[in-house]
Design an enzyme around this catalytic site. Structure first.
Site, PDB file in Angstrom:
ATOM      1  N   PRO A   1       0.848  -1.194   0.000  1.00  0.00           N
ATOM      2  CA  PRO A   1       0.000   0.000   0.000  1.00  0.00           C
ATOM      3  C   PRO A   1       0.882   1.243   0.000  1.00  0.00           C
ATOM      4  CG  PRO A   1      -0.115  -1.140   2.123  1.00  0.00           C
ATOM      5  CD  PRO A   1       0.703  -1.985   1.213  1.00  0.00           C
ATOM      6  N   HIS A   2       0.495   2.236  -0.785  1.00  0.00           N
ATOM      7  CA  HIS A   2       1.326   3.426  -0.916  1.00  0.00           C
ATOM      8  C   HIS A   2       0.488   4.625  -1.305  1.00  0.00           C
ATOM      9  CE1 HIS A   2       1.087   1.506  -4.872  1.00  0.00           C
ATOM     10  NE2 HIS A   2       1.125   2.734  -5.361  1.00  0.00           N
ATOM     11  N   CYS A   3       1.041   5.803  -1.040  1.00  0.00           N
ATOM     12  CA  CYS A   3       0.370   7.034  -1.449  1.00  0.00           C
ATOM     13  C   CYS A   3       1.334   8.213  -1.342  1.00  0.00           C
ATOM     14  CB  CYS A   3      -0.870   7.300  -0.589  1.00  0.00           C
ATOM     15  SG  CYS A   3      -0.527   7.625   1.148  1.00  0.00           S
TER      16      CYS A   3
END
Length: 153
Positions: free
Chosen positions: A66-68
């Site tokens: 998960p990344h942002c």
């Protein structure tokens, strides 16, 4: 960017609790906020969830990244987690996820974001690395195994 520069022992979380994708992302966001008080856990959580809505970050073999991009984030931050039991993460191979590496980057770090994601994905594509990380019994051990595996790669 090296894994050692991204990750800290306090953000290496062995056996992170969470019965769903959202609960895991919430617990990751809270852990980040505890280590970086300038980053609001609700904002981190909402950004991670918004990215998941674009498509699952479950890359297969029980792994998710998960990344942002995050407003107010001044440098890339990594969080390494194992979960038990594995959680449905809508992964591309439909297998549940028990190994996560969350990545937050500054809002304008486009190329660095992509390069770092590629490095993390390459590390987790090695079945020996995944197995070693899954065998960790403490957060300190998880951190040490990750750093040593990245250095050997």
């Amino acid at each position: 960017m090296t894994l050692e520069a991204l990750l800290s022992p306090r953000l290496s979380l062995c056996h992170l609790a969470g019965s769903s994708k959202k609960k895991l992302l919430l617990n990751i966001a809270q852990a980040i906020s505890e280590q970086y008080p300038d980053l609001d856990s609700d904002t981190v959580f909402n950004q991670l969830v918004a990215r998941e809505r674009l498509g699952s970050t479950g890359i297969g073999e029980g792994v998710a990244i998960p990344h942002c991009r995050l407003p107010g984030c001044e440098r890339p931050i990594g969080v390494l987690c194992t979960t038990s039991p594995a959680v449905d993460f809508d992964a591309i191979d439909r297998q549940p996820v028990d190994l996560l590496f969350a990545l937050l980057v500054p809002e304008d770090a486009d190329q660095e974001h992509l390069d770092t994601l590629a490095e993390i994905a390459a590390l987790f594509s090695d079945s020996r690395v995944r197995e070693k990380l899954r065998e960790a019994t403490t957060s300190d051990e998880l951190y040490a195994l990750a750093i040593n595996s990245a250095a050997a790669a």
